[in-house]
Design a protein around this motif. Structure first.
Motif, PDB file in Angstrom:
ATOM      1  N   UNK A 183       2.439   1.861  -3.314  1.00 38.95           N
ATOM      2  CA  UNK A 183       1.540   2.406  -4.429  1.00 38.95           C
ATOM      3  C   UNK A 183       0.992   3.876  -4.191  1.00 38.95           C
ATOM      4  N   UNK A 184       0.926   4.304  -2.749  1.00 39.53           N
ATOM      5  CA  UNK A 184       0.517   5.506  -2.747  1.00 39.53           C
ATOM      6  C   UNK A 184       1.941   6.514  -2.852  1.00 39.53           C
ATOM      7  N   UNK A 185       2.990   5.943  -2.735  1.00 41.36           N
ATOM      8  CA  UNK A 185       4.201   6.797  -3.104  1.00 41.36           C
ATOM      9  C   UNK A 185       4.365   7.180  -4.506  1.00 41.36           C
ATOM     10  N   UNK A 186       3.686   6.415  -5.384  1.00 43.39           N
ATOM     11  CA  UNK A 186       3.998   6.622  -6.817  1.00 43.39           C
ATOM     12  C   UNK A 186       3.384   7.705  -7.230  1.00 43.39           C
ATOM     13  N   UNK A 187       1.991   7.936  -6.798  1.00 44.77           N
ATOM     14  CA  UNK A 187       1.400   9.337  -7.220  1.00 44.77           C
ATOM     15  C   UNK A 187       2.080  10.431  -6.482  1.00 44.77           C
ATOM     16  N   UNK A 188       2.613  10.145  -5.058  1.00 46.41           N
ATOM     17  CA  UNK A 188       3.228  11.342  -4.217  1.00 46.41           C
ATOM     18  C   UNK A 188       4.412  11.658  -5.234  1.00 46.41           C
ATOM     19  N   UNK A 189       5.264  10.738  -5.617  1.00 49.49           N
ATOM     20  CA  UNK A 189       6.339  10.919  -6.249  1.00 49.49           C
ATOM     21  C   UNK A 189       6.244  11.661  -7.895  1.00 49.49           C
ATOM     22  N   UNK A 190       4.969  11.334  -8.392  1.00 55.21           N
ATOM     23  CA  UNK A 190       4.854  11.879  -9.621  1.00 55.21           C
ATOM     24  C   UNK A 190       4.495  13.413  -9.460  1.00 55.21           C
ATOM     25  N   UNK A 191       3.754  13.567  -8.396  1.00 55.02           N
ATOM     26  CA  UNK A 191       3.335  15.283  -8.270  1.00 55.02           C
ATOM     27  C   UNK A 191       4.519  15.991  -7.753  1.00 55.02           C
ATOM     28  N   UNK A 192       5.639  15.398  -6.849  1.00 54.82           N
ATOM     29  CA  UNK A 192       6.789  15.897  -6.600  1.00 54.82           C
ATOM     30  C   UNK A 192       7.491  16.119  -8.046  1.00 54.82           C
ATOM     31  N   UNK A 223       0.965  -1.299  -0.009  1.00 56.02           N
ATOM     32  CA  UNK A 223      -0.007   0.120   0.083  1.00 56.02           C
ATOM     33  C   UNK A 223       1.021   1.352   0.060  1.00 56.02           C
ATOM     34  N   UNK A 224       1.940   1.247   0.836  1.00 55.57           N
ATOM     35  CA  UNK A 224       2.723   2.521   1.029  1.00 55.57           C
ATOM     36  C   UNK A 224       3.475   2.579  -0.408  1.00 55.57           C
ATOM     37  N   UNK A 276      11.353  14.529   3.145  1.00 52.92           N
ATOM     38  CA  UNK A 276       9.991  14.520   2.665  1.00 52.92           C
ATOM     39  C   UNK A 276       9.390  13.604   3.722  1.00 52.92           C
ATOM     40  N   UNK A 277       8.426  13.840   4.674  1.00 51.57           N
ATOM     41  CA  UNK A 277       7.903  13.051   5.504  1.00 51.57           C
ATOM     42  C   UNK A 277       7.356  11.568   4.966  1.00 51.57           C
ATOM     43  N   UNK A 278       6.575  11.722   4.190  1.00 55.55           N
ATOM     44  CA  UNK A 278       5.956  10.663   3.558  1.00 55.55           C
ATOM     45  C   UNK A 278       6.934   9.775   3.012  1.00 55.55           C
ATOM     46  N   UNK A 279       7.935  10.126   2.313  1.00 53.12           N
ATOM     47  CA  UNK A 279       9.048   9.089   1.779  1.00 53.12           C
ATOM     48  C   UNK A 279       9.589   8.614   2.953  1.00 53.12           C
ATOM     49  N   UNK A 280       9.961   9.457   3.920  1.00 54.14           N
ATOM     50  CA  UNK A 280      10.706   8.641   5.017  1.00 54.14           C
ATOM     51  C   UNK A 280       9.855   7.718   5.651  1.00 54.14           C
ATOM     52  N   UNK A 281       8.551   7.709   5.802  1.00 52.62           N
ATOM     53  CA  UNK A 281       7.524   6.928   6.368  1.00 52.62           C
ATOM     54  C   UNK A 281       7.679   5.413   5.273  1.00 52.62           C
ATOM     55  N   UNK A 282       7.818   5.608   4.026  1.00 50.21           N
ATOM     56  CA  UNK A 282       7.633   4.570   3.103  1.00 50.21           C
ATOM     57  C   UNK A 282       9.077   3.726   3.337  1.00 50.21           C
ATOM     58  N   UNK A 330       5.976  -2.661  -4.611  1.00 43.56           N
ATOM     59  CA  UNK A 330       4.287  -3.168  -4.373  1.00 43.56           C
ATOM     60  C   UNK A 330       4.133  -4.548  -4.968  1.00 43.56           C
ATOM     61  N   UNK A 331       4.598  -4.906  -5.926  1.00 44.31           N
ATOM     62  CA  UNK A 331       4.386  -6.074  -6.734  1.00 44.31           C
ATOM     63  C   UNK A 331       4.625  -7.334  -6.022  1.00 44.31           C
ATOM     64  N   UNK A 332       5.774  -7.351  -5.366  1.00 38.86           N
ATOM     65  CA  UNK A 332       6.593  -8.577  -5.037  1.00 38.86           C
ATOM     66  C   UNK A 332       6.010  -8.548  -3.512  1.00 38.86           C
ATOM     67  N   UNK A 333       5.641  -7.469  -2.856  1.00 40.80           N
ATOM     68  CA  UNK A 333       4.892  -7.496  -1.699  1.00 40.80           C
ATOM     69  C   UNK A 333       3.768  -8.194  -1.595  1.00 40.80           C
TER      70      UNK A 333
END
Length: 121
Positions: free
Chosen positions: A28-37, A25-26, A96-102, A54-57
């Motif tokens: 997949x969420x990061x893909x759109x976050x990174x594209x927006x950055x 999940x993290x 970036x806080x979201x990236x560090x969480x990932x 995401x896929x291998x997980x």
């Protein structure tokens, strides 16, 4: 039937499945976050790595849930990919806080998958 199988699983495997699903999940969420950055965050190699992770997980979680004899192998690959993903996200995070969480989620998944891979060896 699936819940019966879950009760027979070790607590380590249950934790690994949970970590895999959280990492899936993290990333997949990061893909759109990174594209927006944009910039280096949106580079094809980075986005591909997030999607690979995401896929291998998801695949590793599926293999463990259904009791596949090959789960140790998928967990071994998952550990490697999660570590690479965490390293790449950490490299470009820039605070970036979201990236560090990932990064944290990927490292936790890598560790439990590494344990699962060694148990099956």
């Amino acid at each position: 039937m699936a819940s019966h199988a879950m009760h027979q699983m070790s607590s380590e495997m249950q934790q690994c499945i949970q970590n895999c699903m959280e990492c899936h999940r993290s990333c997949l969420e990061m893909v759109s976050h990174c594209l927006s950055l944009g910039g280096q965050h949106a580079e094809p190699a980075h986005i591909t790595l997030l999607l690979d992770c995401a896929n291998i997980c998801a695949t590793s979680a599926d293999f463990m849930i259904r009791g596949s004899q090959f789960h140790a192998q998928t967990c071994g690959v998952c550990s490697t990919v999660c570590t690479a993903c965490a390293d790449d996200c950490e490299r470009i995070a820039g605070g970036d806080e979201m990236m560090m969480k990932c990064v944290e989620v990927c490292r936790r998944c890598a560790e439990t998958c590494k344990q699962m891979a060694s148990m099956g060896a």
